[in-house]
Enzyme design. Sequence first.
Site, PDB file in Angstrom:
ATOM      1  N   SER A   1      -0.964 -19.167  12.302  1.00 58.08           N
ATOM      2  CA  SER A   1      -0.789 -20.411  11.544  1.00 58.08           C
ATOM      3  C   SER A   1      -2.043 -20.911  10.839  1.00 58.08           C
ATOM      4  O   SER A   1      -1.961 -21.842  10.035  1.00 58.08           O
ATOM      5  CB  SER A   1      -0.258 -21.522  12.457  1.00 58.08           C
ATOM      6  OG  SER A   1       1.126 -21.385  12.614  1.00 58.08           O
TER       7      SER A   1
ATOM      8  N   LYS B   1      -5.045 -31.396  10.642  1.00 56.06           N
ATOM      9  CA  LYS B   1      -3.625 -31.047  10.755  1.00 56.06           C
ATOM     10  C   LYS B   1      -2.922 -32.100  11.603  1.00 56.06           C
ATOM     11  O   LYS B   1      -3.448 -32.520  12.645  1.00 56.06           O
ATOM     12  CB  LYS B   1      -3.503 -29.667  11.412  1.00 56.06           C
ATOM     13  CG  LYS B   1      -2.089 -29.091  11.460  1.00 56.06           C
ATOM     14  CD  LYS B   1      -2.083 -27.699  12.108  1.00 56.06           C
ATOM     15  CE  LYS B   1      -0.721 -27.033  12.051  1.00 56.06           C
ATOM     16  NZ  LYS B   1      -0.735 -25.673  12.641  1.00 56.06           N
TER      17      LYS B   1
ATOM     18  N   SER C   1       1.704 -22.227   9.800  1.00 57.55           N
ATOM     19  CA  SER C   1       2.129 -23.614   9.736  1.00 57.55           C
ATOM     20  C   SER C   1       1.083 -24.579   9.193  1.00 57.55           C
ATOM     21  O   SER C   1       1.440 -25.679   8.775  1.00 57.55           O
ATOM     22  CB  SER C   1       2.525 -24.077  11.145  1.00 57.55           C
ATOM     23  OG  SER C   1       1.405 -24.085  12.003  1.00 57.55           O
TER      24      SER C   1
END
Lengths: 485, 95, 511
Positions: free
Chosen positions: C200, C97, C176
């Site tokens: 997330s 990420k 997210s």
Amino acid sequence: MSYIIKGHKHDWEIVIGLEIHAQVISNSKLFSGSATAFGSDPNTQVSLIDAAMPGMLPVINKHCIAQAVKTGLGLNAKINMYSVFERKNYFYADLPQGYQITQFLHPIVVEGLLTIDMEDGSTREIGIERLHMEQDAGKSIHDKDPRRTFIDLNRAGVCLMEIVSHPAMHSPEEAGAYVRKVRSIVRYLETCDGNMEEGSMRADVNVSVRPVGDTKLWTRTETKNVNSVRFMMQAIEFEAQRQVEVWEAGGEVKQQTRLFDPDSGETRSMRSKEEAHDYRYFPCPDLLPIELTQSYVDDIKATMPELPDAKKHRLMSDNGLSAYDADVLVAEREVADYFEIVAKGRDAKVAANWVISNLFGALKGAEKGILESPVSAENLGNLLDLLADDTISGRIAKDVFEIMFSTGQDPAAIVEEKGLKQITDTGAIEAAVDQAIAENPEQADEVRAGNGKAIGWFVGQVMQKTQGKANPQAVNKLLRDKLGG
Amino acid sequence: MSLDTDTVRRIANLARIKIEEEKMAPLADELNQIIGWIEQLSEVDTDGVAPMTSVTKIDMPSREDVISDGGCEDKVLANAPSGEPPYFAVPKVVE
Amino acid sequence: MPPVASRLILLFRKWSNKMTKPNELTIADARDALTKGDLSAVELTTSCIQAMDGAQDLNAFITETPELSLERAAQSDARIAKKESRGALEGIPIAVKDLYCTEGVLTTAASHILDGFVPPYESTVTENLRNAGSVMTGKTNLDEFAMGSANVTSHYGPVKNPWKLDDGKDRVPGGSSGGSAAAVAAHLSLGAIGTDTGGSIRQPASFCGIVGMKPTYGRCSRWGTVAFASSLDQAGPMTKTVRDAAIMLQGMAGHDVKDSTSVPMVVPDFEAAITGDVRGLKVGIPKEYVIDGALEEISEIWKKGAEMLRDAGAEIIDITLPHTKYALPAYYIIAPAEASSNLSRYDGVRYGLRVEGDSLDEMYANTRGEGFGDEVKRRILIGAYVLSAGYYDAYYVKAQQVRSRIAEDFNTAFQDVDVILTPTAPSTAFAIGEKMDDPIVMYMNDVFTVPASMAGLPCISVPGGLGDDGLPLGLHLISKPFDEQTLFRAADVLERQANFTAQPKGWEINR
């Protein structure tokens, strides 16, 4: 003692509170491993943490906690077993995180009490509200470019102790004495070097005025950037006078942050701080509370040196020094240490006199500090020994001291080398006395006629004949015996 | 409690975020909606409840006082968008 | 990249007669193949690079690092050849990420404000993964600063969910960690790391039909990860299977002296905890997780999940977590408050975007006004507001007190049960553009994941089945602090029972 400003309408008194920022003596910063030394090349003592790079996290330096606790104990304060770091949020060019990690609701130290020593020998007690730990900011450099300000983060993240007094001082002198006392204590404790020129100790001065007799606090201003005790006292005088003039002219003093200008001796409003602040404090989620134990605090207590107040009282009660002499000797730890070596096993009053008058005078003339003294404490003690056992006279001692000061030599060696031993042989002194009387019959008659002062003149004559080595008491006694003075 | 555009302006200034004037009112509405929804928390009885700052139950770790970092001005300055090495630079600050 | 292309031809010859392409393997299977020498790390990585090339339309990555990953894969192969393998993750391609700072590789947090930021340092979690031998394939897309539940707030554009329906609309991958979820679901990497502040990792895992796991707060270091809300942020694995999540977490976790909230505990053998046996395990079903507006199929799959665990020998116990409904509003005070402060460092001075201005304050406001997207601005403003003078006690302190209540609820419940089972999300993946008008509707996505986050508990989302629309739905397990072992054991059984074999289809059309 009371400091009153005479206005047209009122007599005014000043109310002063001080926030002292004292840089903790530590090798590395409060939350990072970068160095704290003064005067390094720009941005060389900056870690990625100090520069607030994304994802960087603080880890506390345990020595800084110990230093804060030690200072708290030195200020006779209460140590909080639970204290919390919070974030104080504001934007400034030298504040990379956009917040300062500081302590707010739960400081590590509260409720201290400081005894300040006034010039006249009297003392006053000033309450300390709190001491908390916080990060220092970086440095803005304004004079390198006409359109830009440059930033050096070397100082960013260095541990400061903010020591906040109650608004309990009422004259520039009290404020000065307070700062000097705090400085003295942190230097004794070796928690801060107290160097105001280099900025390792700085004071923000809160000043307000009020008519004498009024008990409520009037609007105060905060003056920053005072980097000596003298400037602070000047800033207070100026600021108080300014406020009195504002009030008396029917105006209103605004609560604001002001800057002291050492060149003009004036304070002026700081443009960058005019905007109202809302610091949005909240506990720093990257850190946990500091939790101490009583035994931790006790261990620190056990390592504390004797502090100036205790030393002063000991010198007065055990050694019979005056309050003034004791104050002078204990103010700086190095001076006190020096004095204690000189006085050890000797007459403390004589030792105090020699340190304060002779040594300080010579050091001042040579613009040297006690640590640079060419005369070591041991040698000064030896000199006092030579004086005490009548090896030399007081007058010769002063000469020997001067030689010691310029050469750093041992006094015994000087006395030996220069043949300065006192003449204690009564026969030799008597011969000189007889000679002096015979050479000056008129003066001898004056003494005989009862002019006591003239006897001193004869002492001088005899000393001259013996190159100052005759024992003055013996000379005196013989003269009196022979002239009946 | 409700946020008017003046409050939004004040908060935006505190947070140093430029917001176009015409966006103030719609933004205030949005924030009000969120704050209004948040206010259901007042239903919870929290008398005498200690605020929870951290879920971590360990003692705060600490470091020894040794110099272990710094001396990396190249790294520190490498990403500066406008600088004058060895410094960072910002528009002139007048004090 | 001609060398790669030529390798690919060889690769496909080699694998043409097999069912599974290397990039479609699980970490566990790839590990075995690498160990046996049936597969090289370069082959495995090349296969992922090829898949990434074919999946550009998903927009799962902000930065792809093919050269770097091939270089590291070759190093893995060399180590394997010398019998110096670093362990279970040696040679395994992992997507990262873009919230983790990676040395020498652009790191953006999907924000305009970090334009051009190349960290001169490596986050602890990615460093740990590297030290465990894994190969980073690239930096995945996310909601800007991890603020969002649909991966629509990224400065680099939305991520598309590889699961598609016949209506032709693109679905969100959740957020997210949407890029990481999409990358794993579409087999662009064998696993990915996400971060989870309020859901997330778990919510996008549910939306993309994969496993997403958030460990106990303090299990993984936060050092070097761009902070959103420091008291909640945790790193975690996103994988195709529960076993893979256990293997990955092993490589990520560990005490870090650089993070004061990292817990000095030995990391247990997570994979060994997967025994397949949940007999006697007490599973709590909290009655408060029935909410208005959730789809009927959510309750059904939840019920089914409980039945599956009961069938495997677990004991199902009804429990109560009374303050559940207040977790989300409390979260929307605490997370923005911390974020408003954490994001103050993006000021145009030391890195990233700078928009000039006549004064320092103008430069700040211009930079931050242009650099942050709408959702980030919204949260910074909310955060600054709830911390501001006069509101601090009413909002921030109140939320912290409610947080205490929520944690107490879990403590009480865990006196009677070992794990808690809930749905992961209140819906399946919705279409890009939906739920955009009303922030609160968007926030409701995390209604089931936020409570455990507030209490710092370990939790995992496992694919439970398909919703009526044919899109995946996750089941969510929560366990006691630092009891990831029980969590993995239960999740593995749930996974086996659910036997979720569906794969995203339709996205290949866009290749």
